[in-house]
Design an enzyme around this catalytic site. Structure first.
Site, PDB file in Angstrom:
ATOM      1  N   HIS A 202       0.782  -1.191   0.095  1.00 17.23           N
ATOM      2  CA  HIS A 202      -0.104  -0.004  -0.034  1.00 17.23           C
ATOM      3  C   HIS A 202       0.997   1.323  -0.054  1.00 17.23           C
ATOM      4  O   HIS A 202       0.020   2.541  -0.194  1.00 17.23           O
ATOM      5  CB  HIS A 202      -0.958  -0.077   1.262  1.00 17.23           C
ATOM      6  CG  HIS A 202      -0.163   0.431   2.274  1.00 17.23           C
ATOM      7  ND1 HIS A 202       0.416  -0.488   3.250  1.00 17.23           N
ATOM      8  CD2 HIS A 202      -0.264   1.532   3.144  1.00 17.23           C
ATOM      9  CE1 HIS A 202       0.958   0.038   4.256  1.00 17.23           C
ATOM     10  NE2 HIS A 202       0.664   1.524   4.183  1.00 17.23           N
TER      11      HIS A 202
HETATM   12  C1  UD1 Z   1      -0.846   6.387   5.824  1.00 18.22           C
HETATM   13  C2  UD1 Z   1       0.506   6.641   6.264  1.00 18.22           C
HETATM   14  C3  UD1 Z   1       1.455   5.371   6.048  1.00 18.22           C
HETATM   15  C4  UD1 Z   1       0.738   4.259   6.933  1.00 18.22           C
HETATM   16  C5  UD1 Z   1      -0.649   3.923   6.550  1.00 18.22           C
HETATM   17  C6  UD1 Z   1      -1.338   3.042   7.316  1.00 18.22           C
HETATM   18  C7  UD1 Z   1       1.154   9.119   5.702  1.00 18.22           C
HETATM   19  C8  UD1 Z   1       1.905   9.841   4.900  1.00 18.22           C
HETATM   20  N1  UD1 Z   1       1.181   7.623   5.391  1.00 18.22           N
HETATM   21  O1  UD1 Z   1      -0.936   6.066   4.505  1.00 18.22           O
HETATM   22  O2  UD1 Z   1       2.582   5.532   6.405  1.00 18.22           O
HETATM   23  O3  UD1 Z   1       1.465   3.056   6.542  1.00 18.22           O
HETATM   24  O4  UD1 Z   1      -1.272   5.148   6.690  1.00 18.22           O
HETATM   25  O5  UD1 Z   1      -2.428   2.518   6.918  1.00 18.22           O
HETATM   26  O6  UD1 Z   1       0.454   9.218   6.425  1.00 18.22           O
HETATM   27  N2  UD1 Z   1      -8.577   6.210   2.088  1.00 18.22           N
HETATM   28  C9  UD1 Z   1      -9.910   5.805   2.222  1.00 18.22           C
HETATM   29  N3  UD1 Z   1     -10.252   5.369   3.532  1.00 18.22           N
HETATM   30  C10 UD1 Z   1      -9.714   5.701   4.786  1.00 18.22           C
HETATM   31  C11 UD1 Z   1      -8.353   6.253   4.517  1.00 18.22           C
HETATM   32  C12 UD1 Z   1      -7.820   6.513   3.301  1.00 18.22           C
HETATM   33  O7  UD1 Z   1     -10.419   5.454   1.343  1.00 18.22           O
HETATM   34  O8  UD1 Z   1     -10.049   5.311   5.828  1.00 18.22           O
HETATM   35  C13 UD1 Z   1      -8.115   6.583   0.958  1.00 18.22           C
HETATM   36  C14 UD1 Z   1      -8.036   7.949   0.546  1.00 18.22           C
HETATM   37  O9  UD1 Z   1      -8.417   7.909  -1.005  1.00 18.22           O
HETATM   38  C15 UD1 Z   1      -6.501   8.297   0.507  1.00 18.22           C
HETATM   39  C16 UD1 Z   1      -5.628   7.049   0.502  1.00 18.22           C
HETATM   40  O10 UD1 Z   1      -6.607   6.152   0.882  1.00 18.22           O
HETATM   41  O11 UD1 Z   1      -6.216   9.582  -0.384  1.00 18.22           O
HETATM   42  C17 UD1 Z   1      -4.542   7.049   1.335  1.00 18.22           C
HETATM   43  O12 UD1 Z   1      -4.803   7.472   2.487  1.00 18.22           O
HETATM   44  P1  UD1 Z   1      -3.623   8.559   3.272  1.00 18.22           P
HETATM   45  O13 UD1 Z   1      -4.335   8.798   4.574  1.00 18.22           O
HETATM   46  O14 UD1 Z   1      -3.432   9.766   2.460  1.00 18.22           O
HETATM   47  O15 UD1 Z   1      -2.407   7.660   3.499  1.00 18.22           O
HETATM   48  P2  UD1 Z   1      -2.155   6.278   3.623  1.00 18.22           P
HETATM   49  O16 UD1 Z   1      -1.701   5.536   2.222  1.00 18.22           O
HETATM   50  O17 UD1 Z   1      -3.257   5.243   4.446  1.00 18.22           O
END
Ligand code: UD1
Length: 355
Positions: A202
């Site tokens: 991921h």
């Molecule tokens: C974040 C952390 C990463 C960690 C991971 C654990 C940062 C920079 N990265 O990454 O180090 O390993 O969390 O899971 O903070 N989204 C959903 N539902 C949610 C959350 C996110 O659909 O509940 C989608 C959104 O479209 C979002 C994408 O997932 O843009 C990524 O989420 P984001 O919070 O930006 O970072 P993670 O990839 O989860």
């Protein structure tokens, strides 16, 4: 003491459980501030329910956005929450945008700031997590480091006078929840005990680069055993694109994100774990499963030195070769992570500094 603990992403919800238990046992009050970075049920609330952590005292609901917008919203919202709740000390954990936003809000008020899981470095500043860690370490007053390597990294940056070696909260968590692992999930997903690979993929550096993602998927599809891949929301679009383009799936089965108690059951029963997550890599070690890390480097180098973890590049050859090596399980599994005493040592260090 009144402590505000800022959390927002999946691994932080897990690590909050043992720390909260230790703080409460010693009569401290913890205010849990959830930034709302993760908000889907299977990315957020299920962890609070399973681990028996009370619902957050404050939910800031920042949601998803680009790095600048998300971090900015977190700083603004956490600052407001800290002004309202007036804690004596603020705790942030790990390397996410919630960590960085929480740290900057606290450091600028200013409030005493503790960084849990301090001192990790990959050496790759293109990773958002690496930027978040470096800045957070440099603005924190107390650095709680999980491993000896983390302490060495902090020494190199001139931060050792603020650092304490505590062990890793993820290890405390694993030990205290292992008995409750939801083992039924292995059968429900049609997997055989010890006869499958568990896959997670991921990280931004893997899911934002179609060529790299495809290289890993093709390698994983060539594995000679069935595998299960719980897909994180960030990876969904890439997986869909790969399948639309007719990318081979081999024996890979897809499923949605799993809860913590399901993940530890899946890790325990796996023959091998393929992952780009630092949390899953450590949990595999606790579960006694060899792991192959789908990255160019790892912050948890002790596992590589102990012979339980191999790195793999995005190619079939590299993945199959790492898989073969991972089958020679070492006899020893040294205690790298503090044996479940991290929360105790953390609260000792916080009391000694701020109590
Ligand atoms: C974040 C952390 C990463 C960690 C991971 C654990 C940062 C920079 N990265 O990454 O180090 O390993 O969390 O899971 O903070 N989204 C959903 N539902 C949610 C959350 C996110 O659909 O509940 C989608 C959104 O479209 C979002 C994408 O997932 O843009 C990524 O989420 P984001 O919070 O930006 O970072 P993670 O990839 O989860």
């Amino acid at each position: 003491m009144k402590l505000a603990h800022v959390v927002g992403a999946r691994p932080q919800f897990m690590q909050a459980a043992p720390l909260r238990r230790e703080l409460e046992a010693r009569g401290h009050r913890e205010i849990l501030i959830h930034t709302g970075q993760h908000y889907d049920y299977e990315m957020s609330r299920v962890f609070f329910e399973e681990l028996g952590i009370p619902a957050p005292d404050v939910n800031l609901e920042v949601g998803s956005a680009g790095h600048g917008a998300m971090t900015g919203r977190i700083i603004e919202a956490v600052e407001r929450a800290l002004l309202e709740t007036r804690p004596d000390v603020v705790i942030v954990d790990g390397d996410t945008n919630s960590t960085l936003g929480g740290a900057l809000a606290a450091a600028k008020l200013p409030l005493p700031l503790v960084h849990v899981e301090s001192g990790l470095r990959s050496g790759d500043r293109r990773m958002p997590e690496e930027v978040n860690r470096i800045v957070t370490d440099h603005v924190s007053g107390l650095l709680l480091a999980p491993t000896a390597t983390a302490i060495e990294n902090l020494e190199r940056e001139g931060l050792s006078d603020r650092a304490t070696l505590t062990g890793d909260l993820m290890c405390d968590c694993y030990i205290s929840f292992r008995e409750k692992a939801r083992r039924a999930v292995v059968g429900e997903l049609g997997l055989g005990e010890g006869a499958y690979a568990l896959i997670t993929l991921h990280r931004a550096e893997n899911t934002n680069d179609p060529e790299r993602f495809t290289g890993f998927m093709k390698g994983l599809a060539a594995l000679p055993l069935p595998s299960i891949f719980p897909v994180h929301p960030r990876a969904r679009a890439m997986v869909d694109l790969y399948r639309r383009k007719g990318g081979p799936m081999g024996q890979i089965r897809l499923t949605g994100p799993r809860s913590y108690l399901e993940m530890i059951a899946l890790e325990e029963a796996a023959e091998v774990v393929f992952t780009d997550s630092g949390g899953v890599q450590r949990e595999a070690y606790h579960a006694g499963a060899p792991s192959v890390v789908l990255r160019d480097n790892t912050e948890w180098r002790e596992q590589v030195e102990a012979g339980w973890t191999y790195l793999a590049m995005p190619s079939e050859e590299s993945i199959l070769s790492a898989y073969e090596k991972s089958r020679r399980r070492p006899e020893e599994r040294p205690d790298i992570y503090g044996g479940g005493e991290a929360a105790k040592r953390m609260v000792d260090a916080i009391e000694a500094r701020f109590g």
